[in-house]
Design an enzyme around this catalytic site. Structure first.
Site, PDB file in Angstrom:
ATOM      1  N   GLU A 299      20.516   5.704  28.075  1.00 61.82           N
ATOM      2  CA  GLU A 299      20.148   5.421  26.679  1.00 61.82           C
ATOM      3  C   GLU A 299      21.051   4.346  26.097  1.00 61.82           C
ATOM      4  O   GLU A 299      22.118   4.069  26.626  1.00 61.82           O
ATOM      5  CB  GLU A 299      20.356   6.691  25.828  1.00 61.82           C
ATOM      6  CG  GLU A 299      19.526   7.853  26.261  1.00 61.82           C
ATOM      7  CD  GLU A 299      20.105   9.179  25.789  1.00 61.82           C
ATOM      8  OE1 GLU A 299      20.953   9.167  24.873  1.00 61.82           O
ATOM      9  OE2 GLU A 299      19.706  10.202  26.349  1.00 61.82           O
TER      10      GLU A 299
ATOM     11  N   CYS B 292      31.393 -44.469  11.647  1.00 61.88           N
ATOM     12  CA  CYS B 292      32.334 -43.377  11.885  1.00 61.88           C
ATOM     13  C   CYS B 292      32.281 -42.935  13.344  1.00 61.88           C
ATOM     14  O   CYS B 292      31.251 -42.471  13.827  1.00 61.88           O
ATOM     15  CB  CYS B 292      32.017 -42.212  10.955  1.00 61.88           C
ATOM     16  SG  CYS B 292      33.018 -40.763  11.277  1.00 61.88           S
TER      17      CYS B 292
ATOM     18  N   LYS C 171      30.846   0.925  28.199  1.00 64.86           N
ATOM     19  CA  LYS C 171      31.085   0.115  27.006  1.00 64.86           C
ATOM     20  C   LYS C 171      30.886  -1.378  27.274  1.00 64.86           C
ATOM     21  O   LYS C 171      31.267  -1.893  28.325  1.00 64.86           O
ATOM     22  CB  LYS C 171      32.513   0.336  26.515  1.00 64.86           C
ATOM     23  CG  LYS C 171      32.773   1.775  26.093  1.00 64.86           C
ATOM     24  CD  LYS C 171      32.359   2.018  24.667  1.00 64.86           C
ATOM     25  CE  LYS C 171      33.426   1.494  23.767  1.00 64.86           C
ATOM     26  NZ  LYS C 171      33.372   2.045  22.432  1.00 64.86           N
TER      27      LYS C 171
ATOM     28  N   LYS D 265      23.754   3.031  23.490  1.00 66.02           N
ATOM     29  CA  LYS D 265      24.841   3.653  22.726  1.00 66.02           C
ATOM     30  C   LYS D 265      24.844   2.996  21.353  1.00 66.02           C
ATOM     31  O   LYS D 265      25.360   1.894  21.180  1.00 66.02           O
ATOM     32  CB  LYS D 265      26.180   3.481  23.435  1.00 66.02           C
ATOM     33  CG  LYS D 265      27.295   4.244  22.727  1.00 66.02           C
ATOM     34  CD  LYS D 265      28.582   4.224  23.520  1.00 66.02           C
ATOM     35  CE  LYS D 265      29.638   5.119  22.915  1.00 66.02           C
ATOM     36  NZ  LYS D 265      29.890   4.868  21.501  1.00 66.02           N
TER      37      LYS D 265
ATOM     38  N   GLU E  75      22.434   9.197  15.612  1.00 64.50           N
ATOM     39  CA  GLU E  75      23.336   8.213  15.027  1.00 64.50           C
ATOM     40  C   GLU E  75      22.677   7.558  13.818  1.00 64.50           C
ATOM     41  O   GLU E  75      21.509   7.173  13.874  1.00 64.50           O
ATOM     42  CB  GLU E  75      23.642   7.148  16.106  1.00 64.50           C
ATOM     43  CG  GLU E  75      24.823   6.289  15.812  1.00 64.50           C
ATOM     44  CD  GLU E  75      26.122   6.825  16.432  1.00 64.50           C
ATOM     45  OE1 GLU E  75      26.167   7.997  16.892  1.00 64.50           O
ATOM     46  OE2 GLU E  75      27.100   6.049  16.438  1.00 64.50           O
TER      47      GLU E  75
ATOM     48  N   GLU F 155       0.839  -1.191   0.000  1.00 58.01           N
ATOM     49  CA  GLU F 155       0.000   0.000   0.000  1.00 58.01           C
ATOM     50  C   GLU F 155       0.883   1.253   0.000  1.00 58.01           C
ATOM     51  O   GLU F 155       0.624   2.223  -0.723  1.00 58.01           O
ATOM     52  CB  GLU F 155      -0.911  -0.043   1.243  1.00 58.01           C
ATOM     53  CG  GLU F 155      -1.790   1.168   1.464  1.00 58.01           C
ATOM     54  CD  GLU F 155      -2.880   1.335   0.408  1.00 58.01           C
ATOM     55  OE1 GLU F 155      -2.992   0.462  -0.474  1.00 58.01           O
ATOM     56  OE2 GLU F 155      -3.579   2.356   0.457  1.00 58.01           O
TER      57      GLU F 155
ATOM     58  N   ASP G  79       3.922   1.512  -1.178  1.00 53.43           N
ATOM     59  CA  ASP G  79       4.522   1.631  -2.512  1.00 53.43           C
ATOM     60  C   ASP G  79       3.538   2.219  -3.522  1.00 53.43           C
ATOM     61  O   ASP G  79       3.908   3.005  -4.378  1.00 53.43           O
ATOM     62  CB  ASP G  79       4.992   0.256  -3.019  1.00 53.43           C
ATOM     63  CG  ASP G  79       6.213  -0.214  -2.255  1.00 53.43           C
ATOM     64  OD1 ASP G  79       6.824   0.619  -1.547  1.00 53.43           O
ATOM     65  OD2 ASP G  79       6.539  -1.409  -2.344  1.00 53.43           O
TER      66      ASP G  79
ATOM     67  N   SER H  38      32.881  14.046  22.155  1.00 58.56           N
ATOM     68  CA  SER H  38      32.782  12.591  22.303  1.00 58.56           C
ATOM     69  C   SER H  38      32.747  12.280  23.798  1.00 58.56           C
ATOM     70  O   SER H  38      32.792  13.172  24.628  1.00 58.56           O
ATOM     71  CB  SER H  38      33.914  11.890  21.582  1.00 58.56           C
ATOM     72  OG  SER H  38      35.119  12.191  22.215  1.00 58.56           O
TER      73      SER H  38
END
Ligand code: IVH
Length: 671
Positions: A112, A431, A313, A114, A171, A33, A35, A80
């Protein structure tokens, strides 16, 4: 309606659907729809170019190439962040903040995700997007406006009027699903695959031809503000600003919240870490910011970054190391997999020294050679894999590994099944490697669940001839007196093992079906089979025609099961199991009908029980649990971190409930 009015309506409608999709994450229409509306607008604009406005959604497909990027001086520098690794460094940050603010009180923080992508500054003048710029050295970046205009979720016009000039910071990322899609297309074209979504995103934003950027289908998440017009009424907390940005039409994430004090921060970091693998995009940590803008100003910045924020991190999910050798591993169905022997490297929180290379075709395609420096990846609980070589570091004598021609364990010449890439050892019964792998699967937790029979014991018992095939597990007890004399096998552990084996004889039928290790018969199919056949004896005589009637079993699986059953050694195996006293409990009959006729998918993190337990509940209530969302799905249960499956459900209009709402549907005593 005039053509101009129709075009204006289409623009507005498409932007509204963009917002519903990228910001609200609750689309009202499907791709088809969308599109249709898009193409209608484009046709109108092509017929009458005057109708084309700079904020038209058709302008997201990219513009003509530029020769080079022009420098752009940011209104406010893009700083930063300092990093903190682990809890102690996070606590130290909180201490510093409290000391600087001369307070003993708990500080309120905005927390939040990262995002692991490329930072971007978007300038809006009187509500219209005028400039998109990269971070550059923090003071001056590069203007990449045509590229930014192709990024999904970046509004061309703010949803609410904001006077003057503002800079929105965020970002640009590539979703994991897009990464998979784009890489598959690249591989099909014979291009080198992207190493990770971040590289794909940042490379995409550096294209001089924005039509190439558009092909990467990048996404944007807003996390802050740069310069703001003194006349704009901007909230005075970071959390308030995120809410405001969302109202203006920027995608933000529901994981963003606030925490009072450092203990809450630690808990938040833990929670996000456990959800990391389920997020629809990559993150490399959590960002913690003092929530009050007034306090932020009081704290100020150093040359490195603000004193009021820190990035906690997470361990990187990719690392570089050296490929020492390529070994082989023979799986339980005889498939021979190349395995990378690596110089040990810390990745995704563990030390990795072996990683899968999937198959030799992939080794060839990735052009991985012994001696190469390679990128190793370990994301979530997924087994570590080799992403690819670093070609610049290739030693001149690096050798491509040769695929073996015979089984590394039993020396049988290997075969390649028609249409398959995998090499296979056809010696199904003789085997050692296959027998070992089959036994490991047979006794594993989700199968027979025999505690005390691990990889090492199995190898030892195979060597002693006490184990020969799956059925021999149940006659191990006959060797108990000799077992006691073995290294590290005291009376007690032998008694425990014998008891565990005994208990396994009456596991439910579906577990037996799964434990047999028939190709394509996973836990779910095993459940379907158990329900359809009821006993091992019935299953034993199943034919293709009967199997194909089992709901959800397709021709490939049916034919695989049929040929498995036709093999004499497998019939002997079932006979052996029955003879050894195996008496599978009836497949558990549904205890209720609440979910009869329903197909339910669980996605995201569940808080109350494991996914397996939840799926079992559905089955016990007459329903079916599925792994992916399709038109056949009747309900999706979504927990925190739900991503693409949730989006798909919403797109298909499948009802979505929370875990609590799901629990509420269960009849009393069902748990
Ligand atoms: S705030 C002054 N918030 O991480 C604060 N940054 O080294 C500036 N990033 O270059 C950044 N997610 O590209 C902030 N929620 C988030 C973020 C985030 C990702 C990136 C950003 C920046 C880098 C910090």
């Amino acid at each position: 309606m005039t053509t101009a009015e129709r075009a204006a309506w289409l623009r507005q409608e498409l932007e509204r659907h963009n917002r519903l999709y990228y910001v609200e994450e609750r689309p009202e229409i499907g791709d088809d729809e969308y599109d249709r509306l898009f193409h209608e607008l484009r046709a109108l604009e092509e017929a009458e170019p005057d109708l084309r406005t700079p904020d038209s959604p058709t302008q997201r497909v990219g513009a003509l190439p530029v020769e080079k990027f022009t420098p752009y001086r940011h209104g406010l520098p893009m700083l930063s962040l300092d990093n903190a690794f682990g809890e102690a460094e996070l606590r130290a940050f909180d201490e510093r903040v409290k000391r600087a603010l001369a307070t003993e009180d708990e500080v309120r923080y905005a927390v939040e995700l990262k995002y692991d992508g490329l930072s971007m500054s978007l300038t809006y003048r009187d509500g219209l997007l005028t400039v998109g710029a990269t971070r550059g050295d923090g003071t001056t970046g590069e203007e990449v406006t045509p590229n930014v205009r192709t990024v999904r979720g970046v509004p061309f016009r703010l949803a609410e009027p904001v006077p003057g000039q503002i800079e929105v910071r965020g970002e640009v990322v590539m979703l994991k699903s897009t990464f998979a899609e784009v890489n598959a297309a690249r591989i099909a074209r014979g291009d080198q695959a992207f190493v990770n979504p971040r590289n794909a995103a940042s490379g995409g934003m550096r294209q001089l031809d924005s039509r190439l950027t558009a092909e990467r289908k990048l996404s944007f998440f807003a996390y802050g503000l740069g310069l703001i017009d003194p006349n704009a009424a901007v909230p005075d907390t970071q959390s308030g600003r995120l809410g405001w940005l969302r109202r203006l039409g920027f995608p933000t994430r529901p994981e963003a919240t606030t925490c009072q004090g450092v203990d809450a921060l630690v808990a938040y970091v833990d929670r996000i870490q456990s959800q990391r693998a389920n997020l629809p995009f990559g993150i490399d940590g959590v960002v913690v910011k003092v929530d009050s803008v007034r306090l932020q100003e009081e704290l100020g910045s150093t040359a490195r970054g603000p004193r009021w924020a820190i990035a906690v991190k997470f361990p990187s999910e990719q690392a570089f190391t050296r490929l020492l050798d390529v070994g082989t591993q023979v799986g339980r169905t005889g498939v021979v997999t190349p395995v990378a022997e690596l110089e040990p490297v810390f990745v995704g929180g563990v030390t990795v020294s072996r990683a899968t290379l999937h198959n030799y075709e992939e080794v060839h395609r990735k052009d991985v050679r012994v001696g190469d420096t390679v990128i190793v990846q370990r994301a979530g609980d997924v087994i570590p894999e080799v992403v690819g070589p670093v070609l610049e570091k290739r030693p001149t004598d690096a050798q491509p590994p040769e695929p073996p021609t015979q089984c590394p364990v039993c020396s049988t010449p290997l075969v390649r099944d028609e249409g398959m890439v995998a090499l296979r050892c056809p010696n199904r019964t003789g085997c050692e490697a296959q027998i070992q792998a089959k036994l490991e699967h047979f006794v594993s937790r989700k199968a027979m669940d025999i505690e005390g029979l691990g990889e090492k014991q199995i190898a030892r018992f195979l060597e002693l001839g006490w184990l020969t095939d799956l059925a021999s597990v149940f006659t191990l007890g006959a060797h108990r007196h000799k077992m006691v004399e073995l290294d590290r096998m005291g009376e007690q552990s032998v008694a425990n093992l014998v008891a565990a084996i005994d208990r396994a004889k009456t596991r439910p039928l579906d577990r037996f079906m799964f434990a047999l290790g028939v190709r394509y018969v996973g836990e779910r199919t095993a459940r379907d089979l158990a329900r359809a056949f009821g006993t091992l004896e019935e299953f034993r005589n199943a034919t293709f025609d009967r199997l194909i009637q089992v709901p959800d079993i397709g021709p490939r699986t049916a034919s695989e099961i049929e040929s498995w059953l036709e093999e004499e050694s497998n019939q002997a195996l079932i006979a052996g199991l029955l003879e050894a006293g195996v008496a599978p409990a009836e497949a558990e009959a549904p205890s209720g009908e609440i979910f009869a006729g329903q197909t339910i998918v669980f996605t995201g993190k569940l808080e109350r029980f494991t996914r397996e337990a939840a799926e079992e509940l559905v089955v016990r209530q007459g329903g079916k649990a599925a792994g992916s969302v399709s038109k056949a799905t009747t309900l999706v249960v979504a927990g925190p971190g739900a991503g693409s499956k949730l989006a798909k459900a919403e797109q298909l209009g499948v009802p979505v409930v929370t875990e609590d709402e799901f629990l509420a549907r269960l009849p009393e005593g069902a748990l």
